[in-house]
Design a protein around this motif. Structure first.
Motif, PDB file in Angstrom:
ATOM      1  N   GLN A 149       0.830  -1.203   0.000  1.00  0.00           N
ATOM      2  CA  GLN A 149       0.000   0.000   0.000  1.00  0.00           C
ATOM      3  C   GLN A 149       0.866   1.256   0.000  1.00  0.00           C
ATOM      4  OE1 GLN A 149      -2.647  -0.361   3.362  1.00  0.00           O
ATOM      5  NE2 GLN A 149      -3.644  -2.199   2.555  1.00  0.00           N
ATOM      6  N   LEU A 150       1.933   1.255   0.798  1.00  0.00           N
ATOM      7  CA  LEU A 150       2.795   2.429   0.878  1.00  0.00           C
ATOM      8  C   LEU A 150       3.553   2.646  -0.423  1.00  0.00           C
ATOM      9  CD1 LEU A 150       3.927   4.705   2.639  1.00  0.00           C
ATOM     10  CD2 LEU A 150       5.752   3.140   3.352  1.00  0.00           C
ATOM     11  N   VAL A 151       4.107   1.583  -0.998  1.00  0.00           N
ATOM     12  CA  VAL A 151       4.874   1.712  -2.239  1.00  0.00           C
ATOM     13  C   VAL A 151       3.970   2.182  -3.379  1.00  0.00           C
ATOM     14  CG1 VAL A 151       6.124   0.427  -4.014  1.00  0.00           C
ATOM     15  CG2 VAL A 151       6.671   0.081  -1.599  1.00  0.00           C
ATOM     16  N   ALA A 152       2.786   1.595  -3.499  1.00  0.00           N
ATOM     17  CA  ALA A 152       1.861   1.998  -4.563  1.00  0.00           C
ATOM     18  C   ALA A 152       1.482   3.469  -4.420  1.00  0.00           C
ATOM     19  CB  ALA A 152       0.613   1.120  -4.530  1.00  0.00           C
ATOM     20  N   LYS A 153       1.160   3.887  -3.219  1.00  0.00           N
ATOM     21  CA  LYS A 153       0.799   5.283  -2.964  1.00  0.00           C
ATOM     22  C   LYS A 153       1.958   6.219  -3.305  1.00  0.00           C
ATOM     23  CE  LYS A 153      -0.628   8.362   0.824  1.00  0.00           C
ATOM     24  NZ  LYS A 153      -0.963   8.416   2.279  1.00  0.00           N
ATOM     25  N   THR A 154       3.177   5.812  -2.944  1.00  0.00           N
ATOM     26  CA  THR A 154       4.361   6.645  -3.177  1.00  0.00           C
ATOM     27  C   THR A 154       4.664   6.763  -4.667  1.00  0.00           C
ATOM     28  OG1 THR A 154       5.285   5.977  -1.040  1.00  0.00           O
ATOM     29  CG2 THR A 154       6.811   6.898  -2.658  1.00  0.00           C
ATOM     30  N   VAL A 155       4.585   5.646  -5.386  1.00  0.00           N
ATOM     31  CA  VAL A 155       4.869   5.655  -6.822  1.00  0.00           C
ATOM     32  C   VAL A 155       3.859   6.518  -7.565  1.00  0.00           C
ATOM     33  CG1 VAL A 155       4.847   4.230  -8.909  1.00  0.00           C
ATOM     34  CG2 VAL A 155       6.079   3.454  -6.873  1.00  0.00           C
TER      35      VAL A 155
END
Length: 318
Positions: free
Chosen positions: A302-308
């Motif tokens: 969730q964090l990586v997707a949001k950041t990307v």
């Protein structure tokens, strides 16, 4: 060690049933076969059968009837604390869904990235993770569409980011965004101004970002349809190398639009649409299906997707 192993083999493990421990706990609490059966919503005969199995398994009467009560034996009293600890452990640690607390995590996140994804997103991912999990460690692994499945398993990666296709059943994915291309060049060195024509595109030497080392792409097939061909003067899998080469040289290069938007360089290269059709490509977040429900993996995804997605939006606004 041999004695311990032999002792384990002597235990009748097939006779050990978690339901028996639950029945024991209910009998300790109610001191009544009837009340224990009602508590567990089973028949009285079933509860009596459970008590019989417990007595056989533990080689002790456990409970003796005195009037309307079942009085625990000394062994039952001694076992009661252990049984409750086992049931609490199963309830709280095994059956309850575990949670992930990033601020307490001191392990390592392993993320696979293609050269493209690492250049675009590694700094933002680092900042996002260490903002929420300051005690964690982060390890980036270089992957490509040919080796990512092997690296996934050998290095036990948490997630992978890239333009991967033909994924097997063992890999799950999430679409992040679609990338397109632009043509990049030094106007002074090439003598070109945007936009460029197809003839100009074919007449000037090309630099090529080539992950697999090949110097021929679908672009060359398109040029053949127009009775044209290009000269690929240099190829490299590393975008940074190609970007350095473009400054001050008579070279053209087609790169992803987001790559062209990076702030790593201040060389004022010109970018414009390519005069040939180049297929867009999707960037996806990948993870092993068997780890899909792990709380740490879910949190990281969730964090990586949001950041990307946020980084893509930021770059496109330039």
């Amino acid at each position: 060690m041999a004695s311990s192993s032999s002792h384990k083999k002597d235990i009748n493990w097939r006779g050990v049933d978690l339901n028996l421990l639950i029945a024991f706990s209910a009998l300790m609490e109610t001191q009544s076969v009837t009340k224990a059966a009602n508590k567990l919503a089973i028949g009285q005969s079933a509860m009596s059968h459970n008590l019989s199995r417990l007595r056989q398994l533990l080689n002790d009467p456990l409970f003796e009837r005195q009037g309307h009560h079942m009085i625990p034996t000394q062994k039952a009293l001694e076992l009661s604390v252990t049984v409750e600890n086992i049931l609490n452990l199963v309830t709280n640690e095994l059956l309850q869904p575990s949670s992930f607390e990033p601020e307490c995590f001191s392990g390592t996140f392993k993320i696979g990235l293609t050269d493209y994804a690492e250049l675009l997103f590694a700094p933002a991912i680092f900042d996002a993770i260490h903002d929420l999990a300051p005690n964690s460690h982060l390890s980036f692994f270089n992957v490509d569409r040919h080796n990512y499945q092997t690296v996934f398993n050998e290095q036990q990666l948490d997630v992978v980011i890239g333009s991967m296709t033909n994924m097997g059943k063992e890999i799950s994915s999430q679409y992040l965004y679609t990338e397109d291309h632009v043509c990049l060049f030094d106007s002074k060195a090439t003598g070109l101004q945007a936009p460029i024509t197809l003839a100009q595109y074919s007449q000037h030497p090309h630099a090529l970002v080539s992950p697999d080392g090949q110097l021929i792409t679908q672009v060359d097939n398109q040029l053949k349809h127009h009775a044209l061909e290009r000269q690929v003067a240099v190829g490299s899998r590393n975008f940074l190398t190609i970007r350095h080469l473009l400054k001050g040289r008579d070279l053209l290069c087609v790169v992803s639009r987001l790559m062209a938007q990076l702030d790593l360089f201040h060389d004022d290269l010109t970018q414009c649409p390519a005069p040939v059709d180049i297929a867009d490509f999707d960037i996806r977040l990948l993870w092993l299906h068997r780890n899909a429900t792990h709380p740490r993996n879910e949190w990281l995804r969730q964090l990586v997707a949001k950041t990307v997605i946020a980084q893509v939006k930021k770059l496109k606004q330039k």
